[in-house]
Motif scaffolding. Structure first.
Motif, PDB file in Angstrom:
ATOM      1  N   HIS A 202       0.830  -1.194   0.000  1.00  0.00           N
ATOM      2  CA  HIS A 202       0.000   0.000   0.000  1.00  0.00           C
ATOM      3  C   HIS A 202       0.867   1.247   0.000  1.00  0.00           C
ATOM      4  O   HIS A 202       0.510   2.262  -0.595  1.00  0.00           O
TER       5      HIS A 202
ATOM      6  N   THR B 278      -6.024  -3.480  -0.210  1.00  0.00           N
ATOM      7  CA  THR B 278      -5.832  -2.037  -0.383  1.00  0.00           C
ATOM      8  C   THR B 278      -5.899  -1.656  -1.846  1.00  0.00           C
ATOM      9  O   THR B 278      -5.574  -2.433  -2.725  1.00  0.00           O
TER      10      THR B 278
ATOM     11  N   ILE C 261      -7.691   5.210   1.180  1.00  0.00           N
ATOM     12  CA  ILE C 261      -7.856   4.679   2.534  1.00  0.00           C
ATOM     13  C   ILE C 261      -9.313   4.862   2.893  1.00  0.00           C
ATOM     14  O   ILE C 261      -9.794   6.005   2.985  1.00  0.00           O
TER      15      ILE C 261
ATOM     16  N   GLY D  50     -12.422  -3.073   2.874  1.00  0.00           N
ATOM     17  CA  GLY D  50     -11.233  -3.885   2.618  1.00  0.00           C
ATOM     18  C   GLY D  50     -11.605  -5.291   2.194  1.00  0.00           C
ATOM     19  O   GLY D  50     -11.046  -5.846   1.238  1.00  0.00           O
TER      20      GLY D  50
END
Lengths: 195, 388, 374
Positions: free
Chosen positions: B213, B298, B303, B323
């Motif tokens: 990520h 990810t 985010i 996720g």
């Protein structure tokens, strides 16, 4: 950090080790003995896990149970009749054997009980470990990184020698398994010779 | 699993402390349920993809007729449950001459392996009420990658036992072939996985995803280990197909030659165990591929917020759910790829299989390891090491 | 049987016998192969045939000449038209009957359509043996269209009983040629699709190249014919050597290859698909009008004599040896079938092969057991 393994887990694993070891010796079919050996090795890996040596546990499963024991099983399958009859015990001198085993037991017990065992991680050698996801740990814990550092720093020579040893055994295995050069090479589905 | 579960229960019940054994049992239940449901879905998907590639429709007759009339993809939903019920109702035949202990042990072992391998697989993470992400897995082991490879050896054991215990030349041949195949392809697989391990500096699967990520050389888009370790990804995918005995590596189960290989003598639920374990392993392998090479749960640069505000109520644990959705989408994409491969290619002959594994994939994985080491060194020296 | 290592006489390797068939998911039909294996390699292969013996030739002796035709259907049920044809041709040869030109063209059309259907079935099963499951469906899907054409003509999909002594049993439907040409237009580009699936695939290549090599000398010694012979370098095709029906007036190529391995046999059959399509287009163009049958009495009595005729079936050279003693039933009707010779030579090709190779070689020979056992 003091190791605090769950006693139930310990006794279960120890029972499995002892039980499977007994089964290896007492099994009537050789293949069952092989399977019991795998069980023993797995239980030992579990004991390593209890001691927080995760890497060693995984390697024990990968190498011992997963390669050596399987090779043993292959050897059993290839050299025995499919369903071999019961193995007969070949001991001709049981009392001498028992005496020797008791002596060995005495030596092992004496050695085990009289030495001091390390019960906490040795913080002098491994560095402070910062895992990548950002946690901060107050003290060093056993980890793969610590093992790697130690392999390279104090224990370089044994590491290199072990790799040479493994290379030698690999070459030896190849030499043994090579086709006998005196026999003719079988053709790859080419025209057949006279029947 | 423990922190997430405890957090969840505390939120739900306002401070109830769960006993130490509760997360274990809950994880076990969830994994078992997942295996069962996933197998049902995957088998249906496999048959539909097979049908699509072969220009036919796949199962259509089970399930509501109205759904089937709508499109090919909505028909036959109940096929797999019906097949499972059928398998359950079949007579469990144990041939007289088999070795009973081994015969009964093999399906158990194979299912144990299939179950145990789910432990370190991370499906999501949360930053909910914590400053650092907590990875959602049954247990995010420090040695996740190594553990996963070690558990595949249990599968070899199960197959060998099945082949030997069946007291049948075909089964023995099939069992030994399968064992040798899985053993041989474990090594390039391990080396292919070492590339990402070197790049991330950790064996933990959660760590691998989080490093991906963060990105390579500071660029999030290059972060997925598919990019620096492309050869490794290809090698891993091929080895994974070989490990799970899927076509084109399904010589051990080749119907055309050995009837059903090592599982010839197995009927009903025992056979279902092998079948279930095979599908479960396929999905696990796709999950590992996603976690190690495709960035896991990810998306680069994204985010998810920890709770989504929908106006009238706010959805908690949104980061966790988002996720999971991303992870499963990627994993199923890889599953589709594997199914595509299965229905297109013919089967490899055993000696070709061995040659391919030892003489081609293994050197390739070494090359990949070298490339990854160089890239990791560059990352370490010029870009300040792995981002924390 | 044990083999000893010269360097280490204490080590012995035992060979074991593996029985493949008669019930086996992959042997083509009811064939039993008794393999003696040394580990994974085959030391000896003994085919045991006869599981499908139905005494067709004996049955032929107890039926009138016309009644024998449905029995010949069952000779090679993948190419029922050709089996009919060879017998009918023998009878016409012995009785000196001329067949009307329309009937000749119809017979050629049916033979070539049958060749396409048979090769498509072969393609599907061959790919399945090698492990690819998708070509099986593709082959059978297109075979269905050919079988539809057959069904509209004679009412049957597999066992046609269509040819009669002196012609065919009924005329083609009016739109047959349009439908056939429509099928060819739609299907010929799909041959490319079949090849794409297998040809360039390295897995397939490794499975079929240099596997099951058959030399031309051995092929001739065993009486191999058809695509199997042409793959070993001999350009022999009954349609060219002893032309029958209207083949002299048709333009087509006979593909030949010299490698003699499984891949060569596969390529030849794929090429033959294209050539059959070419022949069919020419026949559709040149199809004359006129009668489709030279009517014969139901209970024919043939003059005394004997004859042997042969023609090119999709498998090879199928022949019929007919002896008549002046009665209304054949005295002896013997069929020379290509698969019999192919199985005989096949056992010598699988030496030192692995089991998967056996399947690939057996499939590449396109052996059908009913033809072998009769």
């Amino acid at each position: 950090m003091i190791y605090d393994p769950n006693p139930v887990a310990f006794w279960l694993l120890a029972a499995m080790v002892a039980g499977c070891a007994l089964a290896v010796v007492r099994a009537r079919k050789l293949f069952h003995a092989g399977l019991a050996l795998v069980g023993t090795l797995f239980a030992v890996a579990g004991l390593y896990g209890l001691l927080q040596a995760w890497f060693l546990a995984a390697v024990q499963v990968l190498v011992y149970a997963g390669a050596i024991a399987i090779m043993l099983l292959f050897a059993i399958m290839l050299t025995h009749h499919m369903m071999n009859p019961d193995l007969k015990s070949l001991t001709t001198q049981p009392w001498t054997a028992a005496a020797l085993c008791l002596m060995l037991l005495a030596v092992l017990l004496g050695g085990t009980l009289s030495s001091t065992w390390q019960t906490a991680p040795d913080t002098t050698l491994s560095p402070t470990w910062t895992p990548k996801c950002g946690f901060q740990v107050a003290e060093a814990v056993p980890s793969v990184e610590a093992l790697g550092f130690r392999l390279l720093d104090p224990f370089t020579l044994p590491f290199e020698m072990v790799s040479v040893l493994i290379l030698v055994s690999l070459i030896g295995a190849l030499v043994i398994a090579r086709r006998d050069p005196t026999l003719p090479e079988p053709p790859e589905g080419r025209e057949e010779k006279a029947p | 699993m423990e922190p997430i579960f405890e957090q969840f229960v505390r939120d739900l019940t306002g401070g109830f402390q769960v006993p130490f054994w509760a997360p274990m049992l809950v994880s076990l239940g969830l994994v078992l349920a997942f295996i069962a449901l996933n197998a049902m879905f995957m088998i249906w998907l496999e048959r539909k993809i097979c049908g699509r590639i072969q220009r036919r429709m796949g199962p259509m007759l089970t399930g509501p007729k109205a759904w089937a009339r709508f499109s090919m993809w909505t028909g036959g939903w109940f096929q797999t449950p019906c097949d499972s019920v059928k398998l359950l109702l079949k007579e469990d035949i144990i041939p007289a001459q088999v070795d009973r202990f081994g015969f009964m042990l093999a399906p158990v072992l194979v299912f144990m392996a299939a179950l145990a391998v789910y432990v370190p697989l991370p499906i999501s993470s949360t930053s909910y009420a914590q400053s650092a992400p907590i990875v959602v897995a049954v247990a995010d082991l420090d040695i996740g990658l190594l553990y996963v490879v070690a558990i595949t050896t249990l599968t070899i054991l199960a197959i060998l036992t099945a082949g030997w215990a069946s007291n049948n030349k075909y089964s023995l041949l099939g069992g030994m072939r399968a064992g040798v195949q899985i053993l041989s392809y474990e090594i390039p697989m391990l080396f292919a996985l070492m590339g990402p391990m070197v790049l991330a500096g950790s064996l933990s699967l959660g760590d691998l995803v989080l490093v991906q990520h963060a990105g390579l050389f500071g660029v999030p888009l290059l972060g997925w280990f598919l990019v620096p370790s492309f050869l490794g990804a290809v090698v891993y995918l091929i080895c994974a197909v070989a490990e799970t005995n899927r076509p084109p590596f399904d010589m051990p189960e080749a119907e055309q030659e050995l009837v059903a290989g090592f599982s010839t003598e197995y009927t009903a639920m025992r056979f279902a165990m092998f079948y279930l374990a095979e599908f479960s392993n396929t999905f696990v392998v796709c999950m590992i591929f996603t976690a190690v090479f495709l960035g896991g749960w990810t998306l680069p640069g994204f985010i998810p917020p920890s709770s989504l505000n929908l106006g009238f109520f706010s959805l908690p644990y949104f980061d966790l759910l988002a996720g999971m959705a991303i992870f499963f989408a990627k994993a199923y994409a890889v599953v589709l790829l594997l199914m595509w491969i299965r229905w297109t290619f013919p089967r490899l002959r055993p000696d070709h299989l061995m040659t391919f594994g030892w003489k081609f994939l293994l050197p390739l994985s070494f090359v990949n390891l070298l490339v990854c080491i160089v890239l990791a060194a560059i990352q370490q020296i010029y870009f300040g090491g792995n981002p924390g | 049987m044990m083999r000893q290592f010269p360097a280490n006489p204490d080590l012995t390797v035992e060979e074991f016998e593996l029985n493949m068939g008669p019930q086996h998911p992959s042997t083509h039909g009811v064939l039993r192969l008794v393999l003696t294996m040394d580990g994974e390699r085959v030391v000896r292969c003994k085919p045991v045939v006869g599981y499908l013996h139905r005494s067709i030739e004996k049955m032929a002796e107890n039926r009138t000449y016309t009644q024998v035709i449905p029995v010949t259907d069952r000779l090679d049920y993948c190419t029922s038209m050709t089996s009919n044809y060879v017998y009918v041709m023998a009878v016409e040869d012995l009785a000196d009957i001329t067949v009307p030109p329309r009937a000749e063209y119809i017979r050629v059309i049916m033979s070539e359509l049958n060749r396409i259907a048979s090769h498509l079935l072969w393609y599907g099963t061959f790919a399945l043996e090698v492990g690819a499951t998708t070509p099986f469906i593709y082959g059978f899907r297109d075979r269905e269209k050919v079988l539809d054409l057959f069904e509209s003509t004679c009412g049957a999909r597999l066992l046609y009983n269509y040819l009669r002594i002196g012609g065919v049993s009924r005329d083609l439907p009016e739109d047959f040629c349009e439908r056939m040409l429509a099928f060819l237009d739609e299907w010929e580009p799909l041959i490319r699709e079949y090849e794409d699936l297998l040809d360039e695939n390295p897995i397939f290549y490794n499975r079929t190249k240099k596997v099951g090599f058959l030399s031309a000398e051995k092929a001739l010694a065993y009486g191999v014919s058809g695509p199997n012979l042409r793959a070993s370098g001999m350009a022999r095709d009954v349609r060219r050597e002893h032309p029958y029906a209207v083949y002299p007036e048709l333009e087509f190529d006979v593909p030949v290859r010299t490698e003699g391995d499984v891949f060569a046999r596969y390529r030849i059959r794929m090429e033959e698909l294209r050539q059959s399509a070419r022949i069919l287009r020419q026949c559709a163009e040149k199809l004359p009008g006129g009668p489709y049958l030279e009517p014969q009495p139901l209970r024919m009595v043939l003059p005394e004599g004997e004859t042997y005729v042969h023609l090119e079936s999709p498998r090879g050279d199928i022949g019929c040896y007919l002896v008549s003693q002046g009665t209304d039933k054949p005295y002896r009707c013997k069929f020379r079938t290509p698969s019999f010779c192919h199985i005989a030579v096949f056992q010598h090709l699988v030496r030192d092969c692995l089991i998967p190779d056996i399947m690939a070689i057996c499939a590449s020979f396109d052996v059908v057991l009913p033809e072998t056992d009769r």
